[in-house]
Design an enzyme around this catalytic site. Structure first.
Site, PDB file in Angstrom:
ATOM      1  N   LYS A  59     -29.625 -45.818  30.523  1.00 48.03           N
ATOM      2  CA  LYS A  59     -29.978 -46.970  31.456  1.00 48.03           C
ATOM      3  C   LYS A  59     -30.872 -45.988  32.594  1.00 48.03           C
ATOM      4  O   LYS A  59     -30.507 -44.828  32.900  1.00 48.03           O
ATOM      5  CB  LYS A  59     -28.659 -47.117  32.296  1.00 48.03           C
ATOM      6  CG  LYS A  59     -28.925 -48.352  33.229  1.00 48.03           C
ATOM      7  CD  LYS A  59     -27.787 -48.803  33.760  1.00 48.03           C
ATOM      8  CE  LYS A  59     -27.854 -49.993  35.047  1.00 48.03           C
ATOM      9  NZ  LYS A  59     -26.487 -50.330  35.460  1.00 48.03           N
ATOM     10  N   SER A 132     -25.751 -55.307  35.110  1.00 50.33           N
ATOM     11  CA  SER A 132     -27.283 -54.862  35.413  1.00 50.33           C
ATOM     12  C   SER A 132     -28.063 -54.114  34.195  1.00 50.33           C
ATOM     13  O   SER A 132     -29.135 -53.733  34.322  1.00 50.33           O
ATOM     14  CB  SER A 132     -27.256 -53.969  36.585  1.00 50.33           C
ATOM     15  OG  SER A 132     -26.352 -52.859  36.710  1.00 50.33           O
ATOM     16  N   SER A 156     -21.466 -54.459  34.754  1.00 52.32           N
ATOM     17  CA  SER A 156     -22.684 -54.053  34.541  1.00 52.32           C
ATOM     18  C   SER A 156     -22.857 -53.679  33.084  1.00 52.32           C
ATOM     19  O   SER A 156     -23.918 -53.461  32.625  1.00 52.32           O
ATOM     20  CB  SER A 156     -23.382 -53.127  35.537  1.00 52.32           C
ATOM     21  OG  SER A 156     -23.591 -54.006  36.678  1.00 52.32           O
TER      22      SER A 156
END
Length: 229
Positions: A59, A132, A156
Site C-alpha cells: 500500500k 482504504s 481498511s
C-alpha cells in the site's frame, strides 16, 4: 524460480492493471534485481523463510526507500522517502520482492476518495474494492501479486478483503511497528496486514514484526489474555 515468478506478475501487471488501477507505482527494475538476489541466495543454500523470493505489493502508505510514496494524494505525488518503514525493512530482510505501491484513498480516509484512478474490483469492474487499501485488494484478487500489505484503522484491510473475496488479517495494535507509515489515527492504526489467500497472510505476518526505536507504542512481548473462555 523467484525470477520467473516475479516476471510473471510484472507481465500480468503490464497486461491487466489498466482494468483494475491497482498500482500507483511499479518498481519493475528493483523487483527483478531483488528476485535475482533471492534466487542466487536460495541456490547457495541461504533460504530465509517462506517469504524469500515471494513478490508482494505494498500500500502506498508505507515509506519505501527510493520509491515514490504518495499516501494516495497528489500533494505528495513526487515524494520519495530516503528510508524504509520498519515493516518494509523487515520484509526485505526476509527476502520478499516488492513489486510496487498500490492505490489507496487520499490519506487513507474512508472509501471512494481516491485522487488517482479509482481501483476496480476484479470480480466485477463496475464495482468498487472497498477502502482504504483498495489497490492491495484489487492487486491480490487479480493475481497481480502473491499477497499484499494494507493498513487498517477502522476496516481498511477488512473491507477490501471482504469485497474482493480474500482473507484480511488485522493484527493486535502495537504488534507491528508503525514507524515509516503515514498515520491515520495513531491510537488505532495496527499497521498492516495483507489481503491474501488463506495461508499467505500468516506467512507475510511473521517477518513483518520487529522492533524500532521510532515507535514507543510497539509491543515487543506476547499479548496475554485473562479470564475464562
Amino acid at each position: 524460480s523467484p525470477v520467473e515468478l516475479t516476471q510473471a506478475y510484472l507481465d500480468r501487471i503490464d497486461g491487466l492493471d489498466f482494468k483494475f488501477n491497482a498500482f500507483l507505482t511499479v518498481t519493475r527494475r528493483e523487483a527483478l534485481e531483488a528476485a535475482r538476489d533471492a534466487e542466487q541466495a536460495i541456490l547457495r543454500g541461504e533460504y530465509r523463510g517462506p517469504m524469500h523470493g515471494i513478490p508482494v505489493a505494498v500500500k502506498d502508505q508505507f515509506w519505501t526507500k527510493g520509491a515514490r510514496t504518495t499516501g494516495g494524494t497528489r500533494i505528495l505525488a513526487d515524494f520519495v522517502p530516503d528510508e524504509d518503514a520498519t515493516i518494509i525493512a523487515n520484509l526485505r530482510r526476509a527476502g520478499a520482492v516488492l513489486l510496487g505501491k498500490t492505490n489507496m484513498t487520499e490519506f487513507a480516509m474512508g472509501a471512494g476518495f481516491e485522487r488517482f484512478s479509482p481501483p476496480r474490483n476484479p470480480w466485477d469492474l463496475d464495482r468498487r474494492t472497498g477502502g482504504s487499501s483498495g489497490g492491495s485488494g484489487a492487486a491480490t484478487a487479480a493475481y497481480l501479486c502473491a499477497t499484499s500489505l494494507g493498513e487498517d484503522t477502522g476496516g481498511s484491510i477488512r473491507f477490501p478483503a471482504t469485497w474482493c473475496g480474500l482473507v484480511g488479517h488485522r493484527p493486535t495494535w502495537g504488534l507491528v511497528s508503525r514507524y515509516g507509515v503515514m498515520t491515520g489515527v495513531w491510537s488505532m492504526d495496527p499497521r498492516v496486514r495483507s489481503p491474501g489467500r488463506w495461508r499467505t497472510p500468516l506467512s507475510l505476518f511473521r517477518p513483518s514484526r520487529g522492533t524500532t526505536s521510532g515507535t514507543p507504542t510497539h509491543r515487543t512481548s506476547p499479548c496475554r489474555t485473562t479470564g475464562r473462555a
